[in-house]
Design a protein around this motif. Structure first.
Motif, PDB file in Angstrom:
ATOM      1  N   SER A  89       9.996 -28.081  21.449  1.00  0.00           N
ATOM      2  CA  SER A  89       8.943 -27.071  21.278  1.00  0.00           C
ATOM      3  C   SER A  89       9.536 -25.671  21.261  1.00  0.00           C
ATOM      4  O   SER A  89      10.684 -25.464  21.676  1.00  0.00           O
ATOM      5  CB  SER A  89       7.906 -27.182  22.401  1.00  0.00           C
ATOM      6  N   MET A 103       5.032 -27.894  18.835  1.00  0.00           N
ATOM      7  CA  MET A 103       5.847 -28.921  19.468  1.00  0.00           C
ATOM      8  C   MET A 103       5.762 -30.213  18.677  1.00  0.00           C
ATOM      9  O   MET A 103       4.857 -30.408  17.860  1.00  0.00           O
ATOM     10  CB  MET A 103       5.383 -29.151  20.904  1.00  0.00           C
ATOM     11  N   THR A 137       1.728 -30.724  17.089  1.00  0.00           N
ATOM     12  CA  THR A 137       1.068 -29.780  17.988  1.00  0.00           C
ATOM     13  C   THR A 137      -0.411 -30.046  18.202  1.00  0.00           C
ATOM     14  O   THR A 137      -0.862 -30.197  19.343  1.00  0.00           O
ATOM     15  CB  THR A 137       1.257 -28.350  17.442  1.00  0.00           C
TER      16      THR A 137
END
Length: 937
Positions: A326, A371, A384
Motif C-alpha cells: 500500500s 492497496m 482498494t
C-alpha cells in the motif's frame, strides 16, 4: 519462490546505500517459516518436529561477547509463555562477504526452535505467546543492560533474514538460501537506504511484519501519543496482560521500526493487516465528497483512536495469513504491481524480474492511499475499494458516530467581550501598532502576511526586552527525501478536523470510543468555548484553570507546579476538557507564558499516565499569528481561542481600518490563520493537524534544559539559554504595563529607530554599498565596525578566539596554500542567479580555490574561463547525486568522453563518467572522486 525473491532483491541492489568498506545500510527477506529445512535439522538431532504451523521460530541477534546471558533470558521468557525450547540452531553464515564495519558489529546469529505447549489453543494463540516472549525478553535485556541483543522475528508463520550487507550478497551470507529445503510461498524483500538513523543489524529491513520505503514525518507525535496510550490499555484479548505489551514502541528503533512495532501490537490484538494500515496510514477521506458513507464513518471512527503516521511511504506487509502492499495518502513513493498466472509481485520499480514479468496478465501501479491484498489461503487478490468496503462493514461505525459524536463550531461572536480590559491586556501581551498594521489587518482581510525571506532581528534570547515565548521556537521543515506538501494544490489530503474529550483504548472497538466532541477547526470563537464548557454531558466535563501567577509573592516555577497539580486533580475528578486561560490577568496576577503552561501540562499528564483522559483547550490573549498557534498545537493543545487577537481584528474593522464588517473580519481571521497552519505543518510533509499535535517539531534556541525537560521534552535543543527566573522577570516587566504606560510602537518586522535592532540596518547597508561602489577601503572598515561592534544578535556573535601560545609563522602554510582548500557549497543554477553563480566561480578561480557547479553542471560557455566551476556535480535519476569531480579547471578541459562535448547539458551516461574517472585517475593521481554520502541526516 525463494529464488524469485532473491532475484528481485538483487535487481534492486542499486536502491540501497553502501559505505566505502562495502557495508550496506541493510537488506533482507521476510518469508514463510522454512518448515522442511528446520524439521530436517531437528530430525538429524533426534528431535521430533512439531506439525507444520506449530513450529515457532525465534530469530535472534545475540551479543557476540556474551551470548549466554541473552540465551538464558530468552529461554526463560519462552518458558514463561508455556513454550518448549526444542533446539538452539546456529544459522550458517559467511562473514567474509561483509564490509569491515558490518563484520566488526556482527552479532551472533541463532534461531530458537519452539514447540507449542499443551495449553496453546490455536496458531493465533501461539503467535501471541511468541510475541509476549519476545517483548519480555527484550524488556529484561534492557533492564539488565545487555546490549547487542535483538529479535528480528518471533513467529510460527513468518521469519526474517536480514543484515548489514547489500542485496547482492544475501545468499552468500545466509547459506540457508541456497539449501533446496528452504521453501516459501511468498517473500517481502527490502534494500534499505538510511535517511534518518545510523544503520545497524537490527535496523536493517524488513522488520517483523513489514518493509517500509519512506519517512514518517509525524514520528515525534506518534511516539509521544503511543507513550501516552500505553498507560491506559484495555483489551478483552489480553485482559490482565496488557501491561506486558509495554513499551508499545521499542527504544532505539528507526521511524520504520516503530511503525512495525505499532503494526505488530495491533495485528496481534486481533485486527487484520489492512485494518491496521487504514488505521495508522489512512487514505485521504476528510475532503472526499463522493466517499461511500460507510467508508467515511470507518475512517472518522478510527481517527478517534489514532493520529495518522504521515509521510511519504510505500509498505509491504504480511502476518503470514495475508500479504499487503500500500501507499500513503499522498502516493509519493512508487509501487508497481504485476500479476502473472503464477505470481503477484509489487515493487518500487518495473523490471525486478523481467523474465517472469514477461508473462504478465495485468499490470499497474498503486495510487495515493491505495492497496492490494493477497489472501494466502484462498488466493484471492483484492484491491482498494473491495478492501475498504469489507472493513467499513465490520462494525456499525456510522451508527456509533451518529449516536455518540457531538459537533461544535459556531460563527465568531458578533459583539466584543466586555469581561476583560482589552487595552490593558494588549499592553501586557506586547501588541504593537506595527503588528496590527502588518499582521492583524492583513489577516482580517483574508490575506496571509507576506514578508521577505529571512529574519535579521536578534535571536529571542538576545532581544531586550524578551519577546513572547513562541519566538524562541524555530519551525522544522522536511529535508532530503521526504518532500513538503503543497497546502494549496494538495488541499484535498489535508485536514484541520479536531477531536476533544477522553480517548479510548487503542486496542478496543466500542461505541463509547466515538463519544467525543468534533471541531471542524482548532481555532475557536468565544461561542465555541461556551458550548464546549457548558455541556451537560458528564463525558465532556470541563475545568477552567487560570494560567496566571501572583505578582506579589509568586514565582513562575512554583505557579507552574501548582497549575499542573490542579489539572491533574481535576482530571482525576472526571474532567475530560482542561481549559488553560489567561483571561484572569489583573493588577495582581501576571500571565504564565501560555506556551509554557500548555507544554508543562501536556508533559505532566503524559508522565502521570493521564494524557488520554483529557484534552487541552487554550484560551489566551498571547497568540495572534499562525506561528503562535502552531506552537501551541504542536505542544499539545487540541484547540485555541485567541480571544485578544479576535478582539483586535474586530476593533480594526469597527474603526474602519480594514474594509470588512466586524463579523466578516473575524471569520477572515480564522480562515486565514487556518491557511497559515496548513502551510506550517505542510513544511514537514504532514497532512493532518491530529498528526501535528504534540509533535513539538521545533528547534528551541535560548531556553535552558530545566524548561525544555519540564515542558518541551520532544523538541530539539542544541544550545542552552535562559531559565524560569528570566521568563518570570520578563512576564512581570510586561505586566507592569497593565495599570498604564506607553504601548510599544513596534519595529520587529521593519526597522525603526529605537526599536528592535536589525542586523541589516539601513546604516549597515549604506556602508556596504558605499564601500563596494567606491572601492573605498575606509568605507569597508566602517562597514565591518558596524557589524563587529553591534550587540550580539546571533550565536556566532558570542564566539571568541581562545588565547593560546602563538605558532611560529614559518610553521604555518602560506595563504596561497590555505586558500586552495576553499570551496563554495553546491548551489545549482536557478537557486542562484547566473551573475551570482559565476561571480562565486570567478572568486574561487582567482584565489586558487574550488567552486561547485551544483546538480546539473553548468553552461559549456564557462569552460576555459575564470567562470568555470572546478567541481562538476551530475544529478542522478534518483535522489542524491552520482559523481562529483574534484580537480583543477584545466583538468576539466579533458574531454569527458571521446567524441562528446565536455559537460554538455551537465549530464553524462554512466559508462562515460566511468571512463573519465579512469582517465583522470591515470593521468592525475591526485584527483578525488566524491560520491554521495550513504546517510542523510
Amino acid at each position: 519462490m525463494l529464488r524469485y525473491a532473491v532475484r528481485c532483491l538483487v535487481n534492486l541492489d542499486h536502491r540501497g546505500a553502501v559505505s566505502a568498506d562495502g557495508t550496506g545500510d541493510g537488506a533482507g527477506l521476510l518469508t514463510q517459516i522454512p518448515y522442511r529445512l528446520l524439521a530436517r535439522e531437528l530430525e538429524t538431532r533426534g528431535i521430533a518436529a512439531p506439525s507444520p504451523g506449530w513450529l515457532g521460530v525465534v530469530f535472534a541477534f545475540l551479543p557476540a561477547d556474551d551470548p549466554d546471558s541473552a540465551r538464558s533470558l530468552l529461554n526463560a521468557a519462552l518458558e514463561h509463555e508455556g513454550l518448549a525450547v526444542l533446539h538452539w540452531r546456529t544459522v550458517p553464515i559467511d562473514p567474509a562477504v561483509l564490509g569491515t564495519a558490518a563484520r566488526e558489529s556482527m552479532p551472533r546469529i541463532e534461531q530458537v526452535l519452539v514447540d507449542a505447549g499443551p495449553d496453546v489453543s490455536d496458531v493465533d494463540d501461539l503467535e501471541r505467546r511468541l510475541f509476549l516472549a519476545r517483548k519480555g525478553a527484550q524488556r529484561t535485556a534492557r533492564a539488565a543492560g545487555i546490549h547487542g541483543f535483538s529479535i528480528p522475528s518471533s513467529s510460527a508463520r513468518t521469519i526474517v533474514y536480514k543484515g548489514l550487507f547489500t542485496a547482492r550478497y544475501i545468499e552468500d551470507f545466509y547459506r540457508d538460501f541456497v539449501d533446496p529445503a528452504f521453501e516459501t510461498a511468498y517473500a517481502i524483500f527490502h534494500q534499505r537506504f538510511s535517511t534518518n538513523t545510523v544503520p545497524s543489524w537490527e535496523r536493517a529491513q524488513p522488520f517483523r511484519m513489514l518493509g517500509h520505503n519512506g519517512e514518517i514525518n509525524t514520528i515525534n507525535s506518534n511516539r509521544a501519543w503511543m507513550a501516552a496510550r500505553q498507560v491506559d490499555l484495555r483489551s478483552p484479548l489480553w485482559n490482565s496482560r496488557t501491561e506486558e505489551l509495554v513499551p508499545l514502541l521499542e527504544p532505539g528503533q528507526s521511524d520504520s521500526g516503530h511503525l512495525d512495532n505499532a503494526f505488530e501490537v495491533l495485528v496481534r490484538s486481533g485486527r487484520s493487516l489492512a485494518h491496521v494500515k487504514e488505521m495508522l496510514i489512512p487514505s485521504a477521506w476528510e475532503n472526499v465528497a463522493d466517499l461511500d458513507p460507510a467508508v467515511q464513518a470507518f475512517y472518522e471512527y478510527h481517527a478517534f483512536l489514532s493520529e495518522p503516521w504521515d509521510g511519504p511511504a510505500a509498505i509491504a506487509a504480511t502476518d503470514g495469513v495475508t500479504l499487503m502492499a500500500s501507499l500513503d495518502r499522498n502516493g509519493l513513493r512508487p509501487a508497481r504491481w504485476t500479476i502473472t498466472p503464477d505470481t503477484i509481485v509489487v515493487a518500487s520499480e518495473a523490471g525486478v524480474n523481467p523474465i517472469e514479468e514477461g508473462n504478465a496478465t495485468s499490470t499497474g501501479q498503486l495510487g495515493p492511499g491505495e492497496m492490494v491484498v493477497f489472501d494466502l489461503e484462498s488466493g484471492d487478490i483484492r484491491f482498494t475499494d473491495a478492501v475498504r468496503y469489507s472493513l467499513a462493514r465490520r462494525r456499525p461505525y456510522g451508527e456509533w458516530i451518529n449516536t455518540q459524536t457531538a459537533y461544535v463550531q459556531d460563527p465568531f461572536d458578533p459583539y466584543p467581550d466586555d469581561e476583560v480590559d482589552t487595552q490593558a491586556l494588549a499592553r501586557v501581551f506586547g501588541y504593537t501598532a506595527e503588528e496590527r498594521r502588518l499582521v492583524l489587518a492583513e489577516l482580517a482581510q483574508g490575506r496571509l502576511p507576506v514578508g521577505s525571506m529571512g529574519n535579521d532581528t536578534p535571536l529571542a534570547v538576545l532581544t531586550n526586552p524578551l519577546p513572547r515565548l513562541s519566538r524562541f521556537f524555530h519551525q522544522m521543515f522536511a529535508q532530503v527525501t521526504n518532500p513538503p506538501m503543497d497546502p494549496i494544490r494538495e488541499r484535498l489530503v489535508m485536514s484541520l478536523r479536531t477531536y476533544v474529550g477522553r480517548r479510548g483504548s487503542l486496542l478496543e472497538e466500542t461505541p463509547q470510543q466515538a463519544h467525543l466532541l468534533e471541531l471542524s477547526s482548532p481555532i475557536l470563537s468565544g461561542a465555541d468555548v461556551d458550548r464546549i464548557t457548558s455541556s451537560n454531558d458528564p463525558a465532556f466535563q470541563s475545568v477552567w484553570v487560570p494560567a496566571v501567577f501572583a505578582v506579589a509573592d509568586g514565582t513562575i516555577r512554583a505557579a507552574l507546579g501548582d497549575l499542573c497539580d490542579a489539572v491533574g486533580a481535576a482530571v482525576d475528578a472526571g474532567a475530560t476538557i482542561v481549559v488553560l486561560s489567561d483571561r484572569e490577568v489583573d493588577i495582581d496576577h501576571a500571565p504564565i507564558p501560555i506556551l509554557l503552561a500548555t507544554g508543562a501540562v501536556h508533559h505532566h499528564l503524559i508522565r502521570t499516565g493521564r494524557r488520554l483522559r483529557a484534552s487541552i483547550v487554550v484560551v489566551s490573549g498571547e497568540p495572534r499569528d499562525s506561528h503562535d498557534l502552531a506552537c501551541l498545537i504542536a505542544c499539545g493543545a487540541s484547540a485555541v481561542n485567541p480571544y485578544l487577537a479576535i478582539d483586535e481584528v474586530r476593533a480594526l474593522a469597527e474603526a474602519g481600518e480594514v474594509d470588512e464588517a466586524p463579523v466578516v473580519a473575524q471569520e477572515n481571521y480564522r480562515a486565514t490563520v487556518e491557511k497559515g497552519l496548513l502551510k506550517i505543518f505542510s513544511k514537514m510533509g504532514i497532512c493532518t493537524i491530529s498528526a501535528y499535535r504534540g509533535s513539538e517539531l521545533f528547534e528551541i534556541i535560548g531556553l535552558d534544559e530545566d524548561i525544555t525537560v519540564h515542558a518541551f521534552g520532544f523538541a530539539h535543543r542544541r544550545v542552552d539559554g535562559i531559565g524560569f527566573d528570566e521568563l518570570g522577570a520578563a512576564a512581570l516587566e510586561r505586566h507592569a504595563l497593565f495599570a498604564g504606560g506607553e504601548e510599544d510602537p513596534g519595529g520587529f518586522y521593519k526597522h525603526r529607530r529605537g526599536g528592535v535592532p536589525h542586523v541589516t540596518s539601513p546604516k549597515v547597508v549604506l556602508n556596504l554599498q558605499k564601500a563596494v561602489r567606491a572601492g573605498d577601503y575606509e568605507g569597508w572598515e566602517a562597514y565591518l565596525a558596524e557589524i563587529n561592534e553591534r550587540e550580539p544578535a546571533v550565536i556566532r556573535d558570542l564566539l571568541a578566539f581562545k588565547s593560546v601560545d602563538p605558532i611560529p609563522l614559518e610553521e604555518v602554510e602560506p595563504v596561497e596554500a590555505i586558500m586552495r582548500r576553499f570551496s563554495t557549497a553546491a548551489m545549482s543554477l536557478g537557486a542562484l542567479s547566473p551573475e551570482a553563480h559565476e561571480a562565486l566561480a570567478e572568486a574561487m578561480s582567482s584565489i586558487g580555490g574550488l567552486s561547485n557547479s551544483g546538480e546539473g553542471g553548468e553552461d559549456a560557455a564557462r569552460f576555459g574561463t575564470p567562470r568555470n566551476s572546478a567541481i562538476k556535480q551530475i544529478a542522478s535519476g534518483r535522489f542524491g547525486v552520482t559523481p562529483a569531480y574534484l580537480g583543477s579547471a584545466e583538468e576539466f578541459q579533458i574531454k569527458m568522453a571521446q567524441g562528446s562535448k565536455p559537460g554538455e547539458g551537465g549530464q553524462l551516461p554512466g559508462h562515460k563518467v566511468t571512463e573519465q574517472i579512469a582517465a583522470l585517475r591515470h593521468t592525475k593521481p591526485g584527483v578525488t572522486l566524491i560520491s554521495p554520502p550513504p546517510h542523510h541526516d
